[in-house]
Design a protein around this motif. Structure first.
Motif, short mmCIF file in Angstrom:
data_model
loop_
_atom_site.label_atom_id
_atom_site.label_comp_id
_atom_site.label_asym_id
_atom_site.label_seq_id
_atom_site.Cartn_x
_atom_site.Cartn_y
_atom_site.Cartn_z
N GLY A 1 0.81 -1.21 0.00
CA GLY A 1 0.00 0.00 0.00
C GLY A 1 0.84 1.26 0.00
O GLY A 1 0.58 2.21 -0.76
N GLU B 1 -7.42 -5.69 6.24
CA GLU B 1 -8.23 -4.58 5.72
C GLU B 1 -8.02 -3.31 6.55
O GLU B 1 -8.12 -2.20 6.03
CB GLU B 1 -9.71 -4.97 5.72
CG GLU B 1 -10.05 -6.09 4.74
CD GLU B 1 -9.64 -5.74 3.31
OE1 GLU B 1 -9.93 -4.60 2.87
OE2 GLU B 1 -9.05 -6.61 2.65
N LYS C 1 -5.03 -1.66 5.15
CA LYS C 1 -5.35 -1.01 3.87
C LYS C 1 -6.12 0.29 4.10
O LYS C 1 -5.87 1.29 3.41
CB LYS C 1 -6.17 -1.96 3.00
CG LYS C 1 -5.41 -3.20 2.55
CD LYS C 1 -6.31 -4.14 1.76
CE LYS C 1 -5.57 -5.42 1.36
NZ LYS C 1 -6.48 -6.37 0.64
N LEU C 2 -7.04 0.28 5.06
CA LEU C 2 -7.78 1.50 5.37
C LEU C 2 -6.84 2.57 5.91
O LEU C 2 -6.99 3.76 5.59
CB LEU C 2 -8.88 1.19 6.39
CG LEU C 2 -9.74 2.38 6.84
CD1 LEU C 2 -10.40 3.08 5.65
CD2 LEU C 2 -10.79 1.92 7.86
N GLN D 1 -5.22 4.24 3.07
CA GLN D 1 -6.16 5.17 2.43
C GLN D 1 -6.23 6.49 3.21
O GLN D 1 -6.27 7.58 2.62
CB GLN D 1 -7.55 4.54 2.35
CG GLN D 1 -7.65 3.36 1.40
CD GLN D 1 -9.01 2.71 1.44
OE1 GLN D 1 -9.98 3.27 1.95
NE2 GLN D 1 -9.11 1.50 0.90
N ARG D 2 -6.22 6.39 4.52
CA ARG D 2 -6.27 7.62 5.33
C ARG D 2 -4.98 8.44 5.19
O ARG D 2 -5.03 9.66 5.15
CB ARG D 2 -6.52 7.28 6.80
CG ARG D 2 -7.91 6.71 7.04
CD ARG D 2 -8.23 6.57 8.52
NE ARG D 2 -9.55 6.01 8.73
CZ ARG D 2 -10.14 5.85 9.90
NH1 ARG D 2 -9.48 6.20 11.02
NH2 ARG D 2 -11.35 5.33 9.99
N ALA E 1 -3.13 8.46 2.50
CA ALA E 1 -3.21 9.07 1.18
C ALA E 1 -4.09 10.32 1.20
O ALA E 1 -3.76 11.34 0.61
CB ALA E 1 -3.76 8.05 0.18
N GLY E 2 -5.20 10.24 1.93
CA GLY E 2 -6.07 11.40 2.05
C GLY E 2 -5.38 12.55 2.75
O GLY E 2 -5.52 13.72 2.37
#
Length: 397
Positions: free
Chosen positions: A315, A382, A385-386, A389-390, A392-393
């Motif tokens: 990731g 997961e 992975k979340l 994502q955070r 990246a945000g």
């Protein structure tokens, strides 16, 4: 109040990991990866062994050095991974950090010089400073996200004036691990200078090397115990926390040199009496069960940790501006974000604004500034992975 607190203690910085964590504790929306522990509970058989001990009423003091049966089982466990270690060289401590502190109290006087390989878990360098020793820092060097040791730089720093070398490998936070050749060069040099080696090897089982490099057919990272003579100036500190999912149990151990006169173990017993008296009996009963399960449990844990490591790295590598490399050992991905040099400020913002809890690299000394530590010991892939994502945000990606 300045007269009440010792100057060496007042000068120590507070934990920056705790500073970040305290800002997010109690928030159910936060994905917390800041501490060095798995999201898995201690194995049921270990918990049941401790519960049975409590039901039997084993709520009294035990021997300063630990239950004889636990020391015997630990001797068999350590000897199976490394060269034979007699139970008479082992002392049970109330946590791995207590093993480190007792080692420091055994060896160091105020004013002694200590060399430490850094960046490293801050307790390792803080403990000598609490005792009034002087810490000389020798940094690992990053290259494309991987950290390496300049062996000659370290050897040059260790002189006959150096009382002790502190080395944590596999390393928290970088994952760096000593090679056998590096260990041999360090041991040979410290024999010449008369320097003690204090080796924190708590992550030795959490390692993804090969049998040729490590101990006992690749079941553990290279250890100084593999190459040292029993009488060498070597103290190894260990813990049940990481390899057996027992962080909250606060149980560790010390391996001391062979001493026919028994003075080393006698001194350790005194210090354990003055620090904690003894480890709780029910916790030691749990540890006995953990050792009995080691051959079947630890390999599975290592496999799950590798899955977490690989998921997180996959990731992170999708995000531009991230510098990271696979750690050969430990629980952590240590990475940096291009253009983000204040790790504490970034870690605080990630918690406050994006619900992502990471440890700032500055917590591990100035050598770690600009980096972040992410504990990948999560069975729930997961969740990792979340977290990516955070991140990246937060970076606007």
């Amino acid at each position: 109040m300045h007269d009440f607190i010792r100057s060496s203690l007042a000068a120590l910085p507070a934990s920056k990991i705790r500073e970040v964590a305290n800002a997010g504790l109690g928030r159910p929306d936060v994905l917390a990866f800041w501490f060095g522990e798995s999201d898995e509970v201690t194995p049921l058989e270990v918990r049941e062994a401790a519960a049975a001990s409590l039901r039997r009423g084993e709520t009294f003091y035990s021997h300063n050095l630990g239950l004889p049966e636990l020391r015997a089982a630990l001797s068999a466990y350590v000897s199976d991974l490394h060269a034979p270690v007699d139970a008479g060289r082992l002392a049970i401590t109330s946590a791995g950090v207590s093993a480190l502190m007792v080692a420091a109290q055994l060896l160091l006087n105020a004013g002694d010089e200590v060399v430490a390989v850094v960046p490293v878990w801050p307790n390792i360098t803080a403990q000598p400073e609490v005792l009034g020793a002087r810490v000389k820092r020798v940094s690992l060097h990053p290259h494309l996200g991987a950290w390496r040791l300049d062996v000659q730089e370290l050897l040059d720093a260790i002189t006959p004036a150096t009382r002790a070398l502190l080395v944590n490998a596999p390393n928290n936070p970088t994952g760096w691990t000593l090679t056998r050749a590096e260990q041999q060069a360090i041991l040979d040099h410290c024999r010449r200078t008369g320097t003690w080696i204090v080796a924190d090897e708590v992550y030795e089982r959490l390692w993804w090397g090969t049998g040729e490099e490590g101990s006992s057919a690749g079941r553990a990272a290279p250890s100084f115990l593999d190459i040292a003579a029993p009488e060498d100036r070597l103290v190894v500190t260990q813990s049940f926390s990481k390899s057996f999912l027992m962080t909250g149990w606060r149980l560790g151990w010390l391996v001391l040199p062979a001493d026919p006169r028994g003075q080393a173990m006698e001194a350790a017993g005194k210090l354990l009496e003055f620090n904690s008296s003894c480890a709780p009996v029910f916790a030691q009963r749990g540890a006995l069960q953990a050792l009995a399960l080691a051959d079947e449990f630890v390999p599975g844990l290592v496999s799950r940790l590798k899955a977490g490591r690989d998921t997180l790295l996959d990731g992170l590598r999708t995000l531009p501006g991230i510098e990271v490399a696979p750690p050969p050992g430990g629980l952590y991905a240590f990475f940096r974000v291009e253009g983000r040099d204040d790790s504490l400020a970034l870690a605080k913002r990630l918690v406050a604004e994006h619900g992502l809890g990471l440890a700032p690299g500055a917590a591990f000394g100035p050598e770690g500034e600009g980096w972040l530590r992410w504990c990948f010991a999560s069975k729930d892939l997961e969740r990792l992975k979340l977290g990516v994502q955070r991140l990246a945000g937060a970076l606007g990606l």
